[in-house]
Design a protein around this motif. Sequence first.
Motif, PDB file in Angstrom:
ATOM      1  N   ASN A   1      17.291  37.503  15.314  1.00 43.37           N
ATOM      2  CA  ASN A   1      18.152  36.832  16.290  1.00 43.37           C
ATOM      3  C   ASN A   1      19.605  36.750  15.839  1.00 43.37           C
ATOM      4  OD1 ASN A   1      17.654  34.999  14.254  1.00 43.37           O
ATOM      5  ND2 ASN A   1      17.611  33.219  15.609  1.00 43.37           N
ATOM      6  N   SER A   2      19.924  37.303  14.664  1.00 41.03           N
ATOM      7  CA  SER A   2      21.317  37.317  14.216  1.00 41.03           C
ATOM      8  C   SER A   2      22.090  38.385  14.979  1.00 41.03           C
ATOM      9  CB  SER A   2      21.396  37.577  12.704  1.00 41.03           C
ATOM     10  OG  SER A   2      20.918  38.865  12.395  1.00 41.03           O
ATOM     11  N   ALA A   3      23.413  38.336  14.868  1.00 37.85           N
ATOM     12  CA  ALA A   3      24.280  39.203  15.674  1.00 37.85           C
ATOM     13  C   ALA A   3      24.042  40.683  15.384  1.00 37.85           C
ATOM     14  CB  ALA A   3      25.736  38.850  15.410  1.00 37.85           C
TER      15      ALA A   3
ATOM     16  N   SER B   1      23.826  45.795  11.954  1.00 45.25           N
ATOM     17  CA  SER B   1      23.437  44.391  11.850  1.00 45.25           C
ATOM     18  C   SER B   1      22.866  44.164  10.454  1.00 45.25           C
ATOM     19  CB  SER B   1      22.401  44.018  12.913  1.00 45.25           C
ATOM     20  OG  SER B   1      21.125  44.524  12.554  1.00 45.25           O
ATOM     21  N   PHE B   2      22.753  42.892  10.092  1.00 48.43           N
ATOM     22  CA  PHE B   2      22.118  42.526   8.830  1.00 48.43           C
ATOM     23  C   PHE B   2      20.646  42.184   9.030  1.00 48.43           C
ATOM     24  CE2 PHE B   2      26.591  41.535   7.735  1.00 48.43           C
ATOM     25  CZ  PHE B   2      26.692  42.274   6.559  1.00 48.43           C
TER      26      PHE B   2
ATOM     27  N   TYR C   1      25.464  29.041   6.374  1.00 52.14           N
ATOM     28  CA  TYR C   1      25.144  29.359   4.984  1.00 52.14           C
ATOM     29  C   TYR C   1      25.835  30.654   4.592  1.00 52.14           C
ATOM     30  CZ  TYR C   1      21.402  25.851   5.046  1.00 52.14           C
ATOM     31  OH  TYR C   1      20.690  24.674   5.116  1.00 52.14           O
ATOM     32  N   GLY C   2      26.415  30.677   3.390  1.00 53.02           N
ATOM     33  CA  GLY C   2      27.039  31.882   2.877  1.00 53.02           C
ATOM     34  C   GLY C   2      26.023  32.713   2.110  1.00 53.02           C
TER      35      GLY C   2
ATOM     36  N   GLU D   1      18.978  31.680  11.689  1.00 53.82           N
ATOM     37  CA  GLU D   1      19.037  33.124  11.512  1.00 53.82           C
ATOM     38  C   GLU D   1      18.503  33.557  10.142  1.00 53.82           C
ATOM     39  OE1 GLU D   1      23.018  34.001  14.239  1.00 53.82           O
ATOM     40  OE2 GLU D   1      23.220  33.725  12.071  1.00 53.82           O
ATOM     41  N   LEU D   2      18.051  32.563   9.355  1.00 53.88           N
ATOM     42  CA  LEU D   2      17.602  32.842   8.002  1.00 53.88           C
ATOM     43  C   LEU D   2      16.120  32.528   7.840  1.00 53.88           C
ATOM     44  CD1 LEU D   2      20.539  31.239   5.968  1.00 53.88           C
ATOM     45  CD2 LEU D   2      20.294  33.632   6.667  1.00 53.88           C
TER      46      LEU D   2
END
Length: 419
Positions: A177-179, A321-322, A340-341, A357-358
Amino acid sequence: MNAETVDLVDEFGNLIDFRYSRRADDVIHIDDRCTGLREPHPACIADRFAASVSKSFPACWDHNETVDATLDCYTAQGKRQRNCMQASYSQNAYIHVCGGEFANDNSCGTFLEVHKSNGSPYDDEATILSDVHLTTYSTRGMQTTTLPLTYRDPNRLLCSYEEIEIRKGSMVKIKSNSASCCCPRLLSDSRSSKLGAFFCPKNKDFRDGPFSSKLATLDEIYPDEIHQQSFPFCPAFEDHRDLLMCTRDRGAIADDIPLDNPGRFYSRPCQSLSLLDNNEYTSDDLSGTYSNVCPLGDAFQGCGLSSSHSGECKGSDQKFSFQGEIGKVVVLPKKSKDKYGVTFNNGRTIYYFKIDELEFLKPPFNYEIWFVKRTRFERIIEKKKPFRVVYPRCTFDSVNGRYFPYAELDSEGVPLAEI
């Protein structure tokens, strides 16, 4: 040692096929309680399947995943000790052993140390939980010693500590679901075309851009310098940045240069997106228009945000994407809504993600043995070997509402459930 986490080689260093190993295969059986790997207990290997050690397996070997800190053990001389485990080590060179007035100095010599991998809210990773001083100059085969399983105090034991939340140093997997972004078409691996985009820094042995770690040793730097002289070329810039570069044909001034010659092309940072009259974003480097600029970070200002659920891009634009990538958390949010980084290159650059997203990746082991050479001026870590304590359960910290990374013992040596 766990034979599944090392390579088996003969005396000449040649890899030995696994079928020639003397290690007995685990017995696979159906266990309806199992829902996945190590869920809900360590023997689970998949949904409805568990593994158990073969009866022909030596009882004294391969227990680094099932350590019980309440058990006693015997030294190589046959002396019984409380709350310990046997550990074997070997080194094909002389072991650093101090003599004379420094023979019993804790800052001189070689030690096996127990550490909590990634630390805990109570102690950081560098904290020595227990250790043993090695006094043998050389080994022929494996040398056995005993290692205390106490936690900095004889009345505290290592326990079945489990990480339950994301902390600094935690490993995470980026969810779907991340960009997802659309970038200018990337150069092909075969370099059949010299027109396209590429990430900097580029790396000879690793992936480029966000996945390129900083080179630290001469063995890494020298071959990489030669690699940097090949097409495409990255400019000199700060280590803490990633760049998306685009190549361009020099045009009329290079008509006499063959198309397959790298000298016909030059590289520049891909153009940042501009807002059109129809409220869409694009650039000369992109084929399509997009609803917004890619939110992944400054390195992706030349990419558009894909509005498609599947992440599809327009024209020849290429998806980036990641999603599915594994990284380490290096920056924690100061507020609940902050991100979060996460780093994918050992801290050189950082990208930010929301908590939803994590996916938190629980480590399969909870402690490590470090093979450490100590001097008065430095500690040299030569090897780390993880192991897992499965018993006793950790003591609950009723003040802070969480578990200690150890089991507190009562006056009779019995682990306490809560204090």
